[in-house]
Structures are given as C-alpha cells and as structure tokens.
Design a protein around this motif. Structure first.
Motif, short mmCIF file in Angstrom:
data_model
loop_
_atom_site.label_atom_id
_atom_site.label_comp_id
_atom_site.label_asym_id
_atom_site.label_seq_id
_atom_site.Cartn_x
_atom_site.Cartn_y
_atom_site.Cartn_z
N PHE A 41 0.86 -1.22 -0.20
CA PHE A 41 -0.10 0.02 -0.02
C PHE A 41 0.92 1.16 -0.03
O PHE A 41 1.90 1.18 0.48
CB PHE A 41 -1.09 -0.05 1.08
CG PHE A 41 -0.41 0.36 2.56
CD1 PHE A 41 0.33 -0.74 3.17
CD2 PHE A 41 -0.69 1.49 3.21
CE1 PHE A 41 1.05 -0.54 4.25
CE2 PHE A 41 -0.21 1.67 4.31
CZ PHE A 41 0.63 0.86 4.99
N ASP A 42 0.11 2.32 -0.84
CA ASP A 42 0.70 3.66 -0.64
C ASP A 42 0.21 4.56 0.30
O ASP A 42 -1.16 4.78 0.20
CB ASP A 42 0.69 4.27 -1.85
CG ASP A 42 0.72 5.75 -2.05
OD1 ASP A 42 1.28 6.15 -1.03
OD2 ASP A 42 0.71 6.15 -2.96
N ALA A 46 -3.83 5.62 0.31
CA ALA A 46 -4.86 5.26 1.35
C ALA A 46 -5.34 6.27 1.92
O ALA A 46 -6.74 5.97 2.44
CB ALA A 46 -4.03 4.22 2.31
N LEU A 47 -5.06 7.62 2.08
CA LEU A 47 -5.54 8.48 2.96
C LEU A 47 -6.13 9.68 2.13
O LEU A 47 -6.65 10.59 2.56
CB LEU A 47 -4.53 9.28 3.95
CG LEU A 47 -3.98 8.21 4.99
CD1 LEU A 47 -2.73 8.89 5.65
CD2 LEU A 47 -4.92 8.01 6.16
N GLY A 48 -6.02 9.24 0.62
CA GLY A 48 -6.55 10.45 -0.21
C GLY A 48 -5.97 11.62 -0.22
O GLY A 48 -6.38 12.69 -0.46
N LEU A 49 -4.64 11.38 0.25
CA LEU A 49 -3.54 12.69 0.29
C LEU A 49 -2.88 12.72 -1.10
O LEU A 49 -2.65 11.74 -1.87
CB LEU A 49 -2.77 12.49 1.30
CG LEU A 49 -3.55 12.80 2.56
CD1 LEU A 49 -2.65 12.62 3.82
CD2 LEU A 49 -4.28 14.00 2.76
N GLY A 156 -8.47 -2.59 0.82
CA GLY A 156 -8.20 -1.16 0.84
C GLY A 156 -8.70 -0.28 1.64
O GLY A 156 -8.53 1.11 1.45
N LEU A 158 -9.65 1.74 5.33
CA LEU A 158 -9.13 2.30 6.55
C LEU A 158 -9.90 1.89 7.69
O LEU A 158 -11.22 2.18 7.47
CB LEU A 158 -8.90 3.72 6.50
CG LEU A 158 -7.78 4.18 5.83
CD1 LEU A 158 -7.73 5.96 6.00
CD2 LEU A 158 -6.27 3.71 6.10
#
Lengths: 163, 163
Positions: A41-42, A46-49, A156, A158
């Motif tokens: 994962f990136d 993953a955080l929408g950043l 994927g 959170l």
C-alpha cells in the motif's frame, strides 16, 4: 541492464508526471504520516492525500521508536506539522515472529545480537494504540494530536482505531 | 469535519483504485527503498516502481540509524529483499541545522536533551555515501547491494551517486 540503469530509465520516462516542483518543504496539510514499510500500500493514496500534503515516515511495523521520534520532532519543529496519522495494516509480518526468536536467530547466524528493539507484536489494534502512547509520552513532540488507522490490505479500507 | 472523518471519506472515495489486493507481503522486485520523508516526492513514482514492488522505509533525511537497520534486517531476513535503494533529495531541511544547535534548542524548550543522533548534514552526496557506509558496516544485513540517488525536487530527475 543493471537495476540502477533500469531505475534511471524509468525515472526519465515518468518525469513528465512529476508534480512536486515549486512546492515548499513544509507539508501543505501540516500532516506527518507514520506507516508500515509494507509493499502492498501507498499511505498517501490510502488516505486520499497528494504529494505535498504530508511528511511520510515508514518503517517495519509503522512504529515509534527513537528514529520516528527524531523524524517527527524535525517535522514539527522545523517544518510545522501539527497532526500525526498512524497507519498499521492487516496481515503484517510483525505479527509472525517474536523479538526473542528473531534476535536469537540473528545472533546464531551473524554472531551479533541486535541491541535495538525489533518491534514484533500480537495485535495490530493494540499496537497502533501502543505506537500512539510512545508519541504521547515523548517530551520532544509538541503537537500531540494523533489519529490511528489499520489499513486492510485486501479491501483497501481504512479502519479507525480509538486512541 | 474532523481530519479523521475527512481521511476516512477520502479513503472510501478512492478505494476503487486500490491495486494491492492479492499481493503477498514479499516485495515483487526484492527491493527495499530508504528515502527521506520529504512531502514533495513519492519514492515509488520517482523510481518508476509500483505498489507491490518494494518496501518503502522513510525518515527525516533518508538515513540509516538503528531503526532503518531494524527495518532492513526484517525486510531481508523475513521478506526476501536483496537490493537497497537510497533516495536523498535536493533542498533538504537536514542541511539547514546542526545537531548541536537543534539539541540545544530542544533542551531549552523542553528541559530534555535528545539522546539520539539528529542526522543533520552539509552535503547531500556525501550523506548518501555515509548512509550506504553505515549499511555496509552493519553485521545484521546480509544483502549489501546498495544503489544511491539524489532526487531533484525541482525537475523530478534522479541523480546517481557513486558509492
């Protein structure tokens, strides 16, 4: 082709899509992420950043030993980050050994015993909490707002962790 | 909306593009990257790599203190990585302070002096070499092939460093 040349060629090919030019070193969203090094994962994605939004600190487990405290201290004091986001994940390799077993195996193979903590754990949610606790207890961090997640490497998604 | 809820909403929105499902924990290309935490670049993108290809270890400066050695040891012994790629970058905050100055400022503000090395440096190329040297000297790492780069945060180019 050597790996070095392969990476240089790939960099040249992909360079047109680089979008960090002109940004300042201080993260735009004042966020520092502490995440596991896991390949699947990136943390930004993953955080929408996006590139520019956050410092990204990663290590085996996403833990907060001294070097993470060092990085967060520099991130906060010199580059103005205010919030810390922890990202551990499901199916983590850190659950599959014990510090004692690994230290003994390393000593047997190399003749040297690691003097640093190895960071194995049994429960990912508790380990996010433990990682947050070490941050809360550090005298070197002034911004103590910490948000914790477990990332599900299959879906994927959170999963928020109560800290 | 709180940052936590904002990140959860962004994760849900972006989840369809997650492509790590079904991958194993062992990085496909047997690479471990050690890079700076800087917000302006994504080490995987800079190297033309994809999610699944490499472990990504990041800290302030992209240095190889004990916690990086811990992460690399776990990466190599338990998850089979064979090559280490170092990525420092231009315009790094680590060039703008000295360990002594920062330690003194922290002690003055908090009453506590950091007992860990802070990692400031004066020359990014020499620091990539120094980072590689610490890896070469570690008894805990068996795969010692190290490739070093400086990433140019203006152009997006990788500059190879002779190690």
């Amino acid at each position: 082709m050597s790996l070095r040349d392969e990476l240089l060629a790939a960099n040249e090919k992909g360079r047109a899509s680089y979008n960090g030019a002109g940004l300042t070193p201080a993260p735009r969203k004042h966020i520092a992420i502490v995440a596991c090094m896991d390949a699947r994962f990136d943390p930004l994605a993953a955080l929408g950043l996006e590139v520019g939004d956050a410092h990204v600190i990663r290590n085996a487990g996403g833990l907060s030993f001294d070097d993470t405290i060092r990085s967060l201290m520099i991130s906060q004091r010199l580059l103005g980050t205010k919030q810390i986001v922890l990202v551990h994940h499901t199916d983590c390799g850190m659950e599959r050994f014990s510090d004692e077993e690994l230290a003994a195996a390393v000593e047997q193979d190399t003749g040297h015993r690691p003097e640093f903590p190895l960071g194995s754990y049994r429960n990912v949610v508790e380990d996010v909490q433990h990682t947050a606790q070490r941050i809360a207890e550090s005298p070197f961090l002034t911004a103590k707002e910490v948000i914790g997640f477990v990332f599900d490497v299959e879906s994927g998604a959170l999963i928020p962790v109560d800290l």
